[in-house]
Design an enzyme around this catalytic site. Sequence first.
Site, PDB file in Angstrom:
ATOM      1  N   GLU A  95      61.286  46.595  -9.639  1.00  0.00           N
ATOM      2  CA  GLU A  95      59.878  46.356  -9.337  1.00  0.00           C
ATOM      3  C   GLU A  95      59.132  46.218 -10.668  1.00  0.00           C
ATOM      4  O   GLU A  95      58.139  45.518 -10.785  1.00  0.00           O
ATOM      5  CB  GLU A  95      59.331  47.562  -8.539  1.00  0.00           C
ATOM      6  CG  GLU A  95      57.894  47.385  -8.122  1.00  0.00           C
ATOM      7  CD  GLU A  95      57.293  48.634  -7.496  1.00  0.00           C
ATOM      8  OE1 GLU A  95      57.850  49.153  -6.508  1.00  0.00           O
ATOM      9  OE2 GLU A  95      56.254  49.092  -7.986  1.00  0.00           O
ATOM     10  N   SER A 118      58.082  53.747  -9.031  1.00  0.00           N
ATOM     11  CA  SER A 118      59.357  53.204  -8.530  1.00  0.00           C
ATOM     12  C   SER A 118      59.867  52.138  -9.499  1.00  0.00           C
ATOM     13  O   SER A 118      59.154  51.184  -9.793  1.00  0.00           O
ATOM     14  CB  SER A 118      59.153  52.538  -7.173  1.00  0.00           C
ATOM     15  OG  SER A 118      58.678  53.472  -6.242  1.00  0.00           O
ATOM     16  N   ARG A 134      55.376  43.908  -2.336  1.00  0.00           N
ATOM     17  CA  ARG A 134      55.276  43.986  -3.807  1.00  0.00           C
ATOM     18  C   ARG A 134      55.329  42.603  -4.469  1.00  0.00           C
ATOM     19  O   ARG A 134      55.883  42.449  -5.565  1.00  0.00           O
ATOM     20  CB  ARG A 134      56.408  44.838  -4.393  1.00  0.00           C
ATOM     21  CG  ARG A 134      56.389  46.289  -4.010  1.00  0.00           C
ATOM     22  CD  ARG A 134      55.173  47.014  -4.587  1.00  0.00           C
ATOM     23  NE  ARG A 134      55.374  48.446  -4.562  1.00  0.00           N
ATOM     24  CZ  ARG A 134      55.177  49.205  -3.483  1.00  0.00           C
ATOM     25  NH1 ARG A 134      54.763  48.667  -2.348  1.00  0.00           N
ATOM     26  NH2 ARG A 134      55.370  50.504  -3.554  1.00  0.00           N
TER      27      ARG A 134
HETATM   28  N1  EPU Z   1      65.103  59.389  -0.757  1.00  0.00           N
HETATM   29  C1  EPU Z   1      66.328  59.824  -1.221  1.00  0.00           C
HETATM   30  N2  EPU Z   1      66.394  60.391  -2.459  1.00  0.00           N
HETATM   31  C2  EPU Z   1      65.286  60.565  -3.223  1.00  0.00           C
HETATM   32  C3  EPU Z   1      64.050  60.176  -2.728  1.00  0.00           C
HETATM   33  C4  EPU Z   1      63.973  59.564  -1.490  1.00  0.00           C
HETATM   34  O1  EPU Z   1      67.352  59.694  -0.564  1.00  0.00           O
HETATM   35  O2  EPU Z   1      65.446  61.068  -4.357  1.00  0.00           O
HETATM   36  C5  EPU Z   1      65.057  58.700   0.558  1.00  0.00           C
HETATM   37  C6  EPU Z   1      64.630  59.584   1.703  1.00  0.00           C
HETATM   38  O3  EPU Z   1      65.364  59.200   2.846  1.00  0.00           O
HETATM   39  C7  EPU Z   1      63.180  59.193   1.922  1.00  0.00           C
HETATM   40  C8  EPU Z   1      63.213  57.722   1.569  1.00  0.00           C
HETATM   41  O4  EPU Z   1      64.137  57.638   0.489  1.00  0.00           O
HETATM   42  O5  EPU Z   1      62.785  59.404   3.218  1.00  0.00           O
HETATM   43  C9  EPU Z   1      61.875  57.153   1.166  1.00  0.00           C
HETATM   44  O6  EPU Z   1      61.365  57.904   0.080  1.00  0.00           O
HETATM   45  P1  EPU Z   1      59.793  57.918  -0.239  1.00  0.00           P
HETATM   46  O7  EPU Z   1      59.010  58.191   0.982  1.00  0.00           O
HETATM   47  O8  EPU Z   1      59.583  58.798  -1.413  1.00  0.00           O
HETATM   48  O9  EPU Z   1      59.471  56.405  -0.590  1.00  0.00           O
HETATM   49  P2  EPU Z   1      60.238  55.344  -1.490  1.00  0.00           P
HETATM   50  O10 EPU Z   1      60.808  54.307  -0.607  1.00  0.00           O
HETATM   51  O11 EPU Z   1      61.139  55.996  -2.444  1.00  0.00           O
HETATM   52  C10 EPU Z   1      58.076  53.842  -1.598  1.00  0.00           C
HETATM   53  C11 EPU Z   1      57.311  53.102  -2.656  1.00  0.00           C
HETATM   54  C12 EPU Z   1      56.443  54.071  -3.456  1.00  0.00           C
HETATM   55  C13 EPU Z   1      55.475  54.731  -2.495  1.00  0.00           C
HETATM   56  C14 EPU Z   1      56.301  55.475  -1.414  1.00  0.00           C
HETATM   57  C15 EPU Z   1      55.423  56.078  -0.349  1.00  0.00           C
HETATM   58  C16 EPU Z   1      58.682  51.179  -3.246  1.00  0.00           C
HETATM   59  C17 EPU Z   1      59.574  50.556  -4.266  1.00  0.00           C
HETATM   60  N3  EPU Z   1      58.229  52.415  -3.536  1.00  0.00           N
HETATM   61  O12 EPU Z   1      58.977  54.721  -2.276  1.00  0.00           O
HETATM   62  O13 EPU Z   1      55.686  53.308  -4.384  1.00  0.00           O
HETATM   63  O14 EPU Z   1      54.630  55.658  -3.172  1.00  0.00           O
HETATM   64  O15 EPU Z   1      57.176  54.529  -0.752  1.00  0.00           O
HETATM   65  O16 EPU Z   1      54.882  55.069   0.425  1.00  0.00           O
HETATM   66  O17 EPU Z   1      58.392  50.559  -2.214  1.00  0.00           O
HETATM   67  C18 EPU Z   1      55.672  52.530  -6.642  1.00  0.00           C
HETATM   68  O18 EPU Z   1      55.720  51.390  -6.175  1.00  0.00           O
HETATM   69  O19 EPU Z   1      55.641  52.739  -7.882  1.00  0.00           O
HETATM   70  C19 EPU Z   1      55.698  53.664  -5.735  1.00  0.00           C
HETATM   71  C20 EPU Z   1      55.716  54.916  -6.183  1.00  0.00           C
END
Ligand code: EPU
Length: 337
Positions: free
Chosen positions: A333, A238, A164
């Site tokens: 972010e 995010s 990012r």
């Molecule tokens: N999780 C929780 N609680 C929640 C949601 C998620 O504990 O409410 C934990 C779970 O363990 C889950 C892990 O977080 O497995 C990862 O969650 P998720 O796959 O939804 O991904 P994220 O890390 O929350 C990142 C990106 C997103 C992108 C997704 C999918 C960043 C800051 N965000 O989110 O990007 O869509 O992965 O690849 O890296 C954005 O940048 O605006 C964005 C939406």
Amino acid sequence: MFSIFHYNLLHRNTFGIEAWADRFVEYASEDELVRFVKTERNGQPLVHIGSGSNLLFCSDYNGIVLHSGICSVEELPSDSNDTVRVRVGSGLLWDDLVSLCVDNGWHGLENLSLVPGEVGAAAVQNIGAYGAEAKDFIEKVEVVDMQKGTLKTVANAGCCYAYRSSAFKKQWAGRYAVTHVTLRLNRRFEPNLTYAALAAEFELRGLSQPTAKQMRQTVIEVRQNKLPDPKVTGNAGSFFMNPVVDHETFAALLSAFPDMPHYKNESGVKIPAAWLIERAGWKGRSRGAAGVYDKQALVLVNMGGASGRDIAALSQSIVADVKRIFGITLKPEVMFI
Ligand code: EPU
């Protein structure tokens, strides 16, 4: 060139925050932007926005808000039969580009379907989702120097891409405006199933070798299930980045929180910020009209009429609680303006 003085930014940010700019300027070509910088900028404060899906207006903006209206897509000659080179205007909506690429059989961007924002911002921010990052497809970025009005082309290596992040966000912040991005895409489709949650979704659907269209459609559905639609509920995806901690810090954290999800990478161990926020008790909670989305704790939402300051104050409370409980400082972010 399109120019308006005293401009309401309400529809220029996906948080749906009302804020006013002294002036809003949209350029339709590189030449228009160069002319604007040389003859009209006169040292005034300026911020370049995309579709406002990654920013938070904390007050009115006393300066010029600039936006790209360059939406061209042009196929360039390629030195290989396996790849296609495409030069795209910075103002094109990212997902319109992904859709067009899938339709034309130009592959690689499928996992980045439905990521909000425009092409220029995607190159600045190095957007990423479901195991793919924009940097892996960007060959070069064309920019205009916002002080001198000169043109420059930055090759991928010069953009200093990281999670990012890029030189445009760090050492060159505010210096250049992106006008075009050249991407190198594949003619052959190879599904990228490296992101466990996405691979699990395909298994559930009984699709072990999805087509590009199925990939795009599935990513869209997964995103729509998890992330709020900004047309209904203001948000900027995010709000925080996922922190990366060193191995020693990670070992200490894991012994205190054995169920903590984590992903090892070259620079350390990535911990999902969403999990930290949920564990800190913030998921689904709100303060006034600013809230934490109940299906994804990494997303802050405007529940109607929140100001930028309300959202910023909520984010500060979350940062403080996560720091107190886990010793980790979350970094936004989203860009604060
Ligand atoms: N999780 C929780 N609680 C929640 C949601 C998620 O504990 O409410 C934990 C779970 O363990 C889950 C892990 O977080 O497995 C990862 O969650 P998720 O796959 O939804 O991904 P994220 O890390 O929350 C990142 C990106 C997103 C992108 C997704 C999918 C960043 C800051 N965000 O989110 O990007 O869509 O992965 O690849 O890296 C954005 O940048 O605006 C964005 C939406």
